[in-house]
Design a protein around this motif. Structure first.
Motif, PDB file in Angstrom:
ATOM      1  N   HIS A   1       1.162  -1.171   0.019  1.00 27.79           N
ATOM      2  CA  HIS A   1      -0.196   0.106  -0.082  1.00 27.79           C
ATOM      3  C   HIS A   1       0.630   1.180  -0.302  1.00 27.79           C
ATOM      4  N   ILE A   2       1.800   1.555   0.853  1.00 31.45           N
ATOM      5  CA  ILE A   2       3.039   1.875   0.574  1.00 31.45           C
ATOM      6  C   ILE A   2       3.321   2.608  -0.474  1.00 31.45           C
ATOM      7  N   GLY A   3       3.502   1.294  -1.088  1.00 28.37           N
ATOM      8  CA  GLY A   3       4.573   1.097  -2.083  1.00 28.37           C
ATOM      9  C   GLY A   3       3.808   2.263  -3.352  1.00 28.37           C
ATOM     10  N   ARG A   4       2.384   2.374  -3.367  1.00 30.11           N
ATOM     11  CA  ARG A   4       1.042   2.433  -4.387  1.00 30.11           C
ATOM     12  C   ARG A   4       1.272   4.147  -3.715  1.00 30.11           C
ATOM     13  N   SER A   5       1.575   4.249  -2.649  1.00 32.73           N
ATOM     14  CA  SER A   5       1.050   5.880  -2.777  1.00 32.73           C
ATOM     15  C   SER A   5       2.400   6.267  -2.791  1.00 32.73           C
ATOM     16  N   LEU A   6       3.424   6.561  -2.762  1.00 39.03           N
ATOM     17  CA  LEU A   6       4.689   6.377  -3.175  1.00 39.03           C
ATOM     18  C   LEU A   6       4.656   7.206  -4.674  1.00 39.03           C
ATOM     19  N   ALA A   7       4.374   6.186  -5.087  1.00 45.50           N
ATOM     20  CA  ALA A   7       4.355   6.018  -6.870  1.00 45.50           C
ATOM     21  C   ALA A   7       3.253   7.216  -7.164  1.00 45.50           C
ATOM     22  N   ARG A   8       1.866   7.202  -6.471  1.00 46.74           N
ATOM     23  CA  ARG A   8       1.147   7.839  -6.839  1.00 46.74           C
ATOM     24  C   ARG A   8       1.758   9.746  -6.741  1.00 46.74           C
ATOM     25  N   HIS A   9       2.213  10.403  -4.716  1.00 47.68           N
ATOM     26  CA  HIS A   9       2.110  11.427  -4.646  1.00 47.68           C
ATOM     27  C   HIS A   9       3.620  11.800  -5.204  1.00 47.68           C
ATOM     28  N   TYR A  10       4.306  10.641  -6.002  1.00 45.34           N
ATOM     29  CA  TYR A  10       6.242  11.935  -5.583  1.00 45.34           C
ATOM     30  C   TYR A  10       6.393  10.773  -7.276  1.00 45.34           C
ATOM     31  N   GLY A  11       5.868  10.627  -7.678  1.00 45.07           N
ATOM     32  CA  GLY A  11       5.585  10.402  -8.962  1.00 45.07           C
ATOM     33  C   GLY A  11       6.698   9.009  -9.075  1.00 45.07           C
ATOM     34  N   LEU A  12       7.676   8.582  -8.297  1.00 47.45           N
ATOM     35  CA  LEU A  12       8.348   6.936  -8.120  1.00 47.45           C
ATOM     36  C   LEU A  12       7.596   5.634  -9.193  1.00 47.45           C
ATOM     37  N   THR A  13       8.190   5.133  -9.393  1.00 52.53           N
ATOM     38  CA  THR A  13       7.545   3.704 -10.208  1.00 52.53           C
ATOM     39  C   THR A  13       8.962   2.386  -9.227  1.00 52.53           C
ATOM     40  N   GLY A  14       8.314   1.492  -9.850  1.00 51.55           N
ATOM     41  CA  GLY A  14       8.841  -0.016  -9.370  1.00 51.55           C
ATOM     42  C   GLY A  14      10.845   0.170  -9.602  1.00 51.55           C
ATOM     43  N   ASP A  15      11.132   0.821 -11.206  1.00 49.07           N
ATOM     44  CA  ASP A  15      12.113   1.229 -11.524  1.00 49.07           C
ATOM     45  C   ASP A  15      12.981   2.705 -10.875  1.00 49.07           C
ATOM     46  N   ALA A  16      12.385   2.798 -10.003  1.00 49.09           N
ATOM     47  CA  ALA A  16      13.283   4.576 -10.019  1.00 49.09           C
ATOM     48  C   ALA A  16      12.510   5.070  -8.524  1.00 49.09           C
ATOM     49  N   GLY A  17      12.894   4.769  -7.485  1.00 49.47           N
ATOM     50  CA  GLY A  17      12.552   4.913  -6.509  1.00 49.47           C
ATOM     51  C   GLY A  17      11.865   4.088  -5.242  1.00 49.47           C
ATOM     52  N   ALA A  18      11.149   3.063  -5.713  1.00 51.63           N
ATOM     53  CA  ALA A  18      10.563   2.798  -4.863  1.00 51.63           C
ATOM     54  C   ALA A  18       9.958   1.827  -5.603  1.00 51.63           C
ATOM     55  N   ALA A  19      11.639   0.385  -6.206  1.00 48.73           N
ATOM     56  CA  ALA A  19      11.769  -0.712  -5.767  1.00 48.73           C
ATOM     57  C   ALA A  19      11.578  -1.681  -4.715  1.00 48.73           C
ATOM     58  N   PHE A  20      12.069  -1.213  -2.943  1.00 47.70           N
ATOM     59  CA  PHE A  20      11.802  -1.987  -2.372  1.00 47.70           C
ATOM     60  C   PHE A  20      10.712  -2.507  -2.056  1.00 47.70           C
ATOM     61  N   TYR A  21       9.462  -2.068  -2.667  1.00 51.89           N
ATOM     62  CA  TYR A  21       8.209  -2.359  -2.577  1.00 51.89           C
ATOM     63  C   TYR A  21       7.504  -2.847  -3.513  1.00 51.89           C
ATOM     64  N   ARG A  22       8.861  -3.823  -4.535  1.00 52.86           N
ATOM     65  CA  ARG A  22       7.836  -4.714  -5.881  1.00 52.86           C
ATOM     66  C   ARG A  22       8.539  -5.353  -5.616  1.00 52.86           C
ATOM     67  N   PHE A  23       8.235  -6.859  -5.929  1.00 55.32           N
ATOM     68  CA  PHE A  23       8.543  -8.242  -5.257  1.00 55.32           C
ATOM     69  C   PHE A  23       8.601  -9.240  -6.729  1.00 55.32           C
ATOM     70  N   ASP A  24       9.569  -8.492  -7.402  1.00 52.49           N
ATOM     71  CA  ASP A  24       8.976  -9.536  -9.295  1.00 52.49           C
ATOM     72  C   ASP A  24       8.901 -11.104  -8.736  1.00 52.49           C
ATOM     73  N   ARG A  25       9.542 -11.312  -7.195  1.00 50.82           N
ATOM     74  CA  ARG A  25       9.578 -13.382  -7.947  1.00 50.82           C
ATOM     75  C   ARG A  25       8.178 -13.566  -6.636  1.00 50.82           C
ATOM     76  N   ILE A  26       7.479 -13.079  -6.483  1.00 52.38           N
ATOM     77  CA  ILE A  26       6.066 -13.214  -5.900  1.00 52.38           C
ATOM     78  C   ILE A  26       4.695 -12.644  -6.718  1.00 52.38           C
ATOM     79  N   PRO A  27       4.893 -13.531  -7.394  1.00 56.62           N
ATOM     80  CA  PRO A  27       3.363 -13.202  -8.416  1.00 56.62           C
ATOM     81  C   PRO A  27       1.891 -12.934  -6.987  1.00 56.62           C
ATOM     82  N   SER A  28       1.775 -13.942  -6.201  1.00 58.19           N
ATOM     83  CA  SER A  28       0.771 -13.512  -5.503  1.00 58.19           C
ATOM     84  C   SER A  28       0.870 -12.904  -4.227  1.00 58.19           C
ATOM     85  N   PRO A  29       0.791 -11.979  -3.532  1.00 59.61           N
ATOM     86  CA  PRO A  29       1.766 -12.025  -2.115  1.00 59.61           C
ATOM     87  C   PRO A  29       0.572 -11.903  -1.206  1.00 59.61           C
ATOM     88  N   LYS A  30      -0.317 -12.748  -1.524  1.00 63.28           N
ATOM     89  CA  LYS A  30      -1.375 -13.494  -0.762  1.00 63.28           C
ATOM     90  C   LYS A  30      -1.319 -14.611  -0.517  1.00 63.28           C
TER      91      LYS A  30
END
Length: 223
Positions: A140-169
């Motif tokens: 949720h924080i990662g999505r907020s960062l992308a929305r408010h600060y213009g960051l993406t998983g490749d630029a500034g918010a990669a910490f919040y992206r888990f490419d090797r976990i397709p389903s967090p649930k």
């Protein structure tokens, strides 16, 4: 576990509910998800995370072959490369020289580094607190960062992206099942529960140490 007993993962969640809420309610977190910080204030958290995860993932490597803790060590969770990429984007190529851990972060990292000495229950407690949090509220924080600060998983918010976990649930359900199946007696479970609260305390103190970077509340401004 008997059919009528409470799963250990549910015990952990209930025992840490208040501590979890305390961490989430920190002023810095509220300002971060509301978009009220500048990028430098956000970068301060990324710096703390790098110090914390360097210690945690060092402990994970030491615990990789431990019969109790080893099954929780999973490279799909590793955050250090993502944090390094985020810091390089936010601070530039000399980012390592600019990291300034707070005293709270230094204390947290010391607690994590001590886990290498062989404390599997304590290691699992910290692993659970950090990574399941990353896969829950962290998304949720990662999505907020992308929305408010213009960051993406490749630029500034990669910490919040888990490419090797397709389903967090699905991943979290399997993780909780491993917790439920831990071959621990009541003393071991009690030690793990207690260390989860220690982990939350450290996390809350790290966030509290960044509170000066958040705008003052209306009550504080009028005081």
């Amino acid at each position: 576990m008997s059919p009528t007993s409470t799963p250990f993962s549910a015990e952990l969640r209930a025992a840490s509910k208040e501590a979890h809420q305390g961490a989430e309610s920190q002023r810095y977190v509220s300002a971060l998800v509301a978009g009220d910080l500048d990028r430098d204030a956000y970068a301060a958290l990324v710096m703390q995370h790098h110090v914390i995860y360097e210690a945690l993932e060092g402990a994970a490597e030491a615990m990789r072959h431990d019969p109790l803790a080893g099954p929780f060590v999973d490279d799909a969770l590793t955050r250090l490369p993502a944090l390094a990429a985020d810091l390089e984007f936010l601070l530039g190529p000399g980012w390592r020289r600019r990291i300034e851990p707070t005293p709270a972060t230094v204390a947290y990292a010391a607690r994590l580094a001590a886990l290498r000495a062989g404390a599997p229950e304590r290691f699992i407690a910290h692993h659970y607190t950090r990574y399941l949090g990353d896969l829950s509220g962290g998304l949720h924080i990662g999505r907020s960062l992308a929305r408010h600060y213009g960051l993406t998983g490749d630029a500034g918010a990669a910490f919040y992206r888990f490419d090797r976990i397709p389903s967090p649930k699905v991943y979290k359900d399997a993780y909780r099942a491993r917790l439920d199946d831990l071959p621990l007696g009541e003393a071991g479970r009690a030690a793990l529960r207690a260390e989860v609260l220690v982990a939350y305390r450290h996390n809350t103190e790290v966030l509290a140490a960044l509170s000066h970077l958040a705008p003052a509340t209306d009550a504080e401004a009028s005081a």
